[in-house]
Design a protein around this motif. Structure first.
Motif, short mmCIF file in Angstrom:
data_model
loop_
_atom_site.label_atom_id
_atom_site.label_comp_id
_atom_site.label_asym_id
_atom_site.label_seq_id
_atom_site.Cartn_x
_atom_site.Cartn_y
_atom_site.Cartn_z
N LEU A 80 0.34 -0.97 0.51
CA LEU A 80 0.13 0.26 -0.26
C LEU A 80 0.80 1.67 -0.29
N PHE A 81 0.89 2.16 -1.28
CA PHE A 81 1.27 3.57 -0.65
C PHE A 81 0.69 4.74 -0.84
N HIS A 82 1.64 5.77 0.21
CA HIS A 82 1.19 6.99 -0.37
C HIS A 82 1.92 7.77 -1.03
N ASP A 83 1.12 7.98 -2.45
CA ASP A 83 2.15 8.54 -3.08
C ASP A 83 3.16 7.66 -3.42
N ASP A 84 4.81 8.31 -2.99
CA ASP A 84 5.39 7.26 -3.04
C ASP A 84 6.20 6.08 -2.45
N ARG A 85 5.68 6.78 -0.65
CA ARG A 85 5.74 6.28 -0.48
C ARG A 85 5.15 4.94 0.56
N ALA A 86 6.19 3.24 0.99
CA ALA A 86 5.34 2.22 0.73
C ALA A 86 4.76 2.59 3.18
#
Lengths: 281, 188
Positions: free
Chosen positions: B114-120
């Motif tokens: 699951l990513f928020h922008d490029d952050r896992a």
């Protein structure tokens, strides 16, 4: 819904009506559909065809007071748009009563006896604290003379109500800033304070009472300020109710209160949400 | 943007750039005052929980979260490296973020990240994995009762309780959601 809540409501209604009949109040019925809902800043009426559903029977009770009825009560459904939560339902049962030639303290005495008769909570357990004292004690500021609406509302929810819950039992929060007076009159010799109280039981708001405002000029000013404020918030602006303002000219000094019947029932059932006492929610 | 009146339990929102989730929600309306929305919020990056009250006029940022399918490839120091099933892009997840789940990751395992922008932010493993028991007291012969448990270790040192009849070298099925033994797949 909890077991026995239908029966508990029935018993409660009988006791409420008995209380008023014993004291020579008469039960009245007033319209549920209104052309002009009572204008309050944060109460939105539910539209119903060309009408609105009442948010409170207040306007008509004042017309009855002006017509000479001195002790009246009504138990009926009221409707408020968008209010839903553990302590809110958009359709709910309100008990309102009014007395001519009385003020908010006379109504407080009625309320104590009523709560004792209906819920078995002794009047001797009641505590009373002014809004000013409560805010100084629990929120470190005094809203009287320094009113800030957002700060006031947030602190009521985050600081005052939890403190009243910790105190436990019935607590009367009394003498509101005049900016939060709604339809109550100013306290004689204290123009910044309005004769309004709210009853909390275990931190839950149960009833709201006023020494009623009977000055048509001040009432008109408050409606106009409220209309302006509602417009800024993008809310429906209701017209000023001219007939109601004329009513005030003939209204005796009066005290009145609105009490949330479903919430009282919830407390009596030992529940913490209206889910427990509203069978069709 | 969400209006405060759109808020509800389970909704993901963005606060100060961080993805957050509303874990508890209560409508409140004091006296004649305005509607207030009291929320308990969890920061999905730090795990911190906090209270926040929104006024009805306030707007709340939506949080764009996206799940993508990956395959585990290798371990690089403290990081577990996964490759995107479609683009072969690599994603690095720290040992810390994986927590106990790191014990159940196997070669070529298919996972969802699951990513928020490029952050896992989070990883979902298959619900069940098969692992070999590396170390345990010998099982009592013939005792197939499943309610008597004993400690055992996987090859990676992860400790798990298994029924008394399990032996070293047996392969067992583990529920990755709870980290507990499910059943025996084969004898060693």
């Amino acid at each position: 819904m909890s077991d026995g809540c239908i029966e508990l409501r029935d018993a409660m209604m009988q006791r409420i009506r008995a209380f008023f009949y014993e004291r020579d109040f008469i039960e009245v019925e007033t319209p549920i559909r209104l052309k002009i809902p009572c204008m309050e800043l944060h109460i939105d009426a539910e539209p119903s065809g060309d009408y609105f559903l009442r948010t409170s029977p207040e306007i008509f009770h004042k017309r009855l007071l002006a017509a000479g009825y001195e002790r009246i009560f009504e138990i009926g459904k009221c409707f408020r748009h968008g209010e839903f939560g553990p302590l809110h339902n958009p359709e709910y049962t309100m008990l309102e009563w009014y007395r001519a030639n009385a003020d908010y303290l006379d109504i407080l005495a009625d309320t104590q006896i009523l709560i004792q008769a209906v819920a078995g909570i002794s009047a001797s357990t009641w505590q009373k604290i002014t809004v000013s004292e409560a805010f100084v004690k629990y929120a470190d500021w005094d809203p009287i003379g320094h009113y800030d609406e957002d700060r006031f509302d947030l602190d009521v929810v985050e600081k005052i109500e939890p403190a009243l819950k910790a105190l436990g039992g019935p607590v009367v929060l009394i003498d509101y800033p005049v900016e939060a007076a709604a339809l109550s009159r100013r306290k004689p010799h204290h123009p910044l304070v309005a004769e309004r109280w709210e009853l909390y039981i275990d931190g839950i708001e149960i009833a709201n009472a006023y020494s009623e405002l009977t000055d048509p000029a001040e009432q008109r000013r408050r409606f106009e300020v409220c209309a302006e404020h509602r417009k800024v918030l993008g809310k429906t602006v209701y017209p000023v109710d001219e007939e109601f303002l004329r009513t005030l000219e003939n209204m005796p000094p009066s005290g009145g209160v609105a009490l949330g019947v479903d919430r009282l029932l919830m407390l009596m059932a030992g529940a913490d949400s209206l889910d427990a006492v509203l069978p069709f929610r | 943007m969400y209006s405060a009146s759109d808020l509800k339990k389970g909704l993901k929102i963005e606060i100060d750039g961080d993805p957050c989730m509303i874990t508890n929600f209560e409508f409140s309306k004091p006296g004649k005052g305005q509607a207030l929305y009291r929320c308990k919020i969890k920061n999905l990056v730090t795990g911190n929980q906090f209270d926040k009250t929104y006024r009805s006029v306030e707007k709340v940022k939506r949080c764009a979260l996206m799940s993508r399918d990956f395959t585990f490839s290798y371990i690089d120091g403290d990081n577990y490296v996964f490759s995107d099933n479609e683009t072969y892009e690599e994603a690095l997840l720290s040992e810390e973020l994986l927590g106990d789940l790191k014990n159940f990751i196997a070669d070529d395992m298919k996972v969802e990240i699951l990513f928020h922008d490029d952050r896992a932010l989070d990883i979902t493993l298959p619900n069940f994995v098969e692992m070999e028991i590396a170390e345990t007291e010998p099982g009592a012969r013939g005792d197939t009762a499943t309610n008597v448990m004993k400690p055992a270790k996987l090859a990676n040192g992860y400790e798990i309780n298994v029924p008394i009849f399990i032996n070293e070298g047996d392969t067992v099925r583990i529920d990755t959601r709870t980290g507990t033994y499910t059943d025996r797949v084969s004898k060693g």
